[in-house]
Design a protein around this motif. Sequence first.
Motif, short mmCIF file in Angstrom:
data_model
loop_
_atom_site.label_atom_id
_atom_site.label_comp_id
_atom_site.label_asym_id
_atom_site.label_seq_id
_atom_site.Cartn_x
_atom_site.Cartn_y
_atom_site.Cartn_z
N ALA A 130 -4.26 -9.88 7.68
CA ALA A 130 -5.62 -9.80 7.86
C ALA A 130 -5.84 -8.14 7.91
O ALA A 130 -7.06 -7.90 7.48
CB ALA A 130 -6.31 -10.26 9.15
N LEU A 131 -5.05 -7.27 8.08
CA LEU A 131 -5.28 -5.99 8.34
C LEU A 131 -4.13 -5.05 8.38
O LEU A 131 -3.10 -5.50 8.72
CB LEU A 131 -6.00 -5.69 9.82
CG LEU A 131 -6.36 -4.48 10.22
CD1 LEU A 131 -7.47 -3.87 9.30
CD2 LEU A 131 -6.80 -4.53 11.57
N ALA A 132 -3.96 -3.91 7.60
CA ALA A 132 -2.82 -3.01 7.74
C ALA A 132 -3.46 -1.85 7.85
O ALA A 132 -4.29 -1.29 7.48
CB ALA A 132 -2.37 -2.97 6.17
N VAL A 144 -5.83 0.18 5.52
CA VAL A 144 -5.18 0.18 3.82
C VAL A 144 -5.10 -1.20 3.61
O VAL A 144 -4.08 -1.37 2.76
CB VAL A 144 -4.01 1.21 3.86
CG1 VAL A 144 -4.32 2.75 3.96
CG2 VAL A 144 -2.78 0.82 4.71
N THR A 145 -5.71 -2.20 4.15
CA THR A 145 -5.39 -3.59 3.82
C THR A 145 -5.26 -3.61 2.48
O THR A 145 -4.41 -4.50 1.98
CB THR A 145 -6.48 -4.33 4.56
OG1 THR A 145 -6.75 -4.15 6.08
CG2 THR A 145 -6.40 -5.75 4.38
N GLU A 146 -6.27 -3.11 1.48
CA GLU A 146 -6.46 -3.66 0.20
C GLU A 146 -5.08 -3.20 -0.40
O GLU A 146 -4.56 -3.88 -1.45
CB GLU A 146 -7.78 -3.22 -0.50
CG GLU A 146 -8.58 -4.11 -0.07
CD GLU A 146 -8.54 -5.49 -0.01
OE1 GLU A 146 -8.15 -6.05 -0.95
OE2 GLU A 146 -8.80 -5.99 1.18
N ASN A 147 -4.69 -1.88 -0.16
CA ASN A 147 -3.35 -1.46 -0.79
C ASN A 147 -2.07 -1.92 -0.42
O ASN A 147 -1.29 -2.33 -0.99
CB ASN A 147 -3.30 0.13 -0.46
CG ASN A 147 -4.62 0.82 -0.95
OD1 ASN A 147 -5.15 0.37 -2.07
ND2 ASN A 147 -4.69 2.29 -0.63
N ALA A 148 -2.11 -2.47 0.99
CA ALA A 148 -0.79 -3.21 1.40
C ALA A 148 -0.89 -4.42 0.75
O ALA A 148 0.47 -4.89 0.63
CB ALA A 148 -1.28 -2.93 3.01
N GLY A 202 1.63 8.56 -0.44
CA GLY A 202 0.78 8.81 -1.48
C GLY A 202 0.13 7.54 -1.90
O GLY A 202 -0.98 7.31 -2.13
N SER A 203 1.07 6.73 -2.16
CA SER A 203 0.93 5.44 -2.80
C SER A 203 -0.05 4.50 -1.88
O SER A 203 -0.77 3.66 -2.60
CB SER A 203 2.01 4.80 -3.42
OG SER A 203 3.05 5.73 -4.33
N LEU A 204 0.26 4.65 -0.78
CA LEU A 204 -0.24 3.66 0.22
C LEU A 204 -1.76 4.18 0.41
O LEU A 204 -2.65 3.53 0.88
CB LEU A 204 0.47 3.56 1.44
CG LEU A 204 0.16 2.51 2.24
CD1 LEU A 204 0.33 1.21 1.52
CD2 LEU A 204 0.81 2.36 3.68
#
Length: 662
Positions: A130-132, A144-148, A202-204
């Motif tokens: 649900a959430l990062a 950063v949920t969408e990235n994770a 950087g990527s996250l």
Amino acid sequence: MRKEVTEIERLREILRHHEYQYYVLDQPEISDQEYDDLMRRLRALEEAHPELVTPDSPTQRVGGKPREGFVKVAHSTPMLSLDNALNEAELRDFDRRVRDLLGGESPEYVAELKLDGLSLAAHYRDNTFALAVTRGDGSVGEDVTENARTIRSLPLRVKAPWPVFEVRGETVMDRAAFERLNAERDERGLSRFANPRNAAAGSLRVLEPTITASRRLDYYTYFLLVGGNPAFETHWESLEELHRLGFKVNSHRRLCRGLDELLEFCARWEAAREQLPYEIDGVVVKVNSVEQQRRLGYTAKAPRWAIAYKYPARQALTEVENIEVQVGRTGALTPVARLKPVEVSGVTVSRATLHNEDEIERLGLQIGDTVVIERSGDVIPKVVRVHTQGSYRRPFRMPAACPVCGSKVVREADEAASRCINTNCPARLKESILHFASRGVMNIDGLGDALVDQLVDRGLVKSVADIYDLKAGQLEELERMGRKSAANVVRNIEKSRQNPLPRVITALGIRFVGERTAVFLAEAFGSLDKIAGASVEELQRAEEVGPKVAESIFEFFREPRNQALVERLRAAGLRFSQEIRRMLVGPLQGLTFVLTGTLPHLTREDAKQLIEAAGGKLSGSVSRKTDYVVAGAEAGSKLDKARELGIPVINEDQLLDLIRVG
Ligand SMILES: [Zn+2]
């Protein structure tokens, strides 16, 4: 329809199984081709039935929309950093302290490899990711949920016994992915990431999930928390449970009975660290028993029951054959040591950055000297000190003229860097265009090194804004440009006009203003004109903007040349404004609650305020849109309704666990 539903569910199950085999266990059972075929079938079915797409579908890992900023989220309990033990003696001290505080008991320790990455908390609700949240400052991180979601070893769906739980772990980039990424950046003329940790971070934290997806990050978990507390009596059991649930847990861990086993584990992996596919910088040691952990407690900034045993830096001796100068985007001349190639823990090193003249002076370095260089996870190492002076040494002199354009080089009194004063220096212009076009900035694919060289050398581009006037016909005539690639580049340039404001700000190349600061500036001011017109004091209203950064922004917009650039970019139709959104939200963001009955401690008004302060919403009646019903004594029909609809019912304690901060 029923048939498609079953088929979609079945495909998702199969894909989840293979994701787990491949990304968590590293034991693929089918070929990439077969996997892609399954994925394609699922995608086709979902495209035909968009109403059946759920966020935990394997198709949903990639393809999230770019964001314009990150929302702040408070952690359930602080993500603390650990104290360090820099040698065996300090580890012995730690063990002695622990035993003293435990009144002479000898605890079991869990030893885990200390992966060099970025800590991340991942929250699950109803068995769904649900959430990062990044570690941030330890109490508040970034959503950063969408990235994770793009990290394949992070399961989107699990089968856990708790309605809500949290895992914590390390996001890492392995060496192979890191080398690939830097090779790709070299080709595109972008700066290299210094080490896998920076690359992972950087990527996250890029604004575009597709970039994160392309970076092949990995996620290793090491904490399992329910209501902010450890879920089991021992840390070891938590790790085993994480593994059972389908999370990636590093298999190189050991339950140690006493200091000797601990030291043995540390020594073994120090010798073998280069054989691992990822970087480690030590071993994390934790007291296994949660009950003992509670008794040991915390200092102001770290737990007393854990410590990071750090491996020493990896050093080597080599000779400085020459010192060369590179010209950057701001005109800064950076001296770089050309080294006699030497191997430092498995990597051949032939250059080291020297930052500026002051650094060379501080080191007392001359060309011909033998120096100690050090890699601390970094691929481009640094010079630590001069070991022996060369017999034919000669001092380095910063050139008086720019090695690229021949213009005068000056050094301001309060600056470490020397700069080429020619604002039209081809080296500066080339770097500026490459920066402007790069991923995460204006994202103009195809506008790389080779093309930019030609554009500048042939005078087709004299200012960054000139790229918006380029025609496909002009590009076609250049070397290594076909008709198709020319059309592509022009289309990508065209597309870049739609980029949101933070990217435009980043693209300007203002000193000290990177992607992140640009996001904060856009949020605080909402338009480029307001930023350009703000005073040094006003600029500091934006998050993370201090006097130095504010000064640099202010000066940038006072420069006639930059004003002209801004006007030309405006004329090119770039986006100069955005809506200002409220940023601070809490852990209950997006969740709807219904209260029923009398809570043991909180009044209705208290509960409402707490929920709203944490970003949640309170509703008067139970419906399918309700996420939780908080029930107290003498709960009435709302409770029945919740049970009927299968909505999770929690008590006051569980509510507080959900929103607890620090
Ligand atoms: Zn120059």
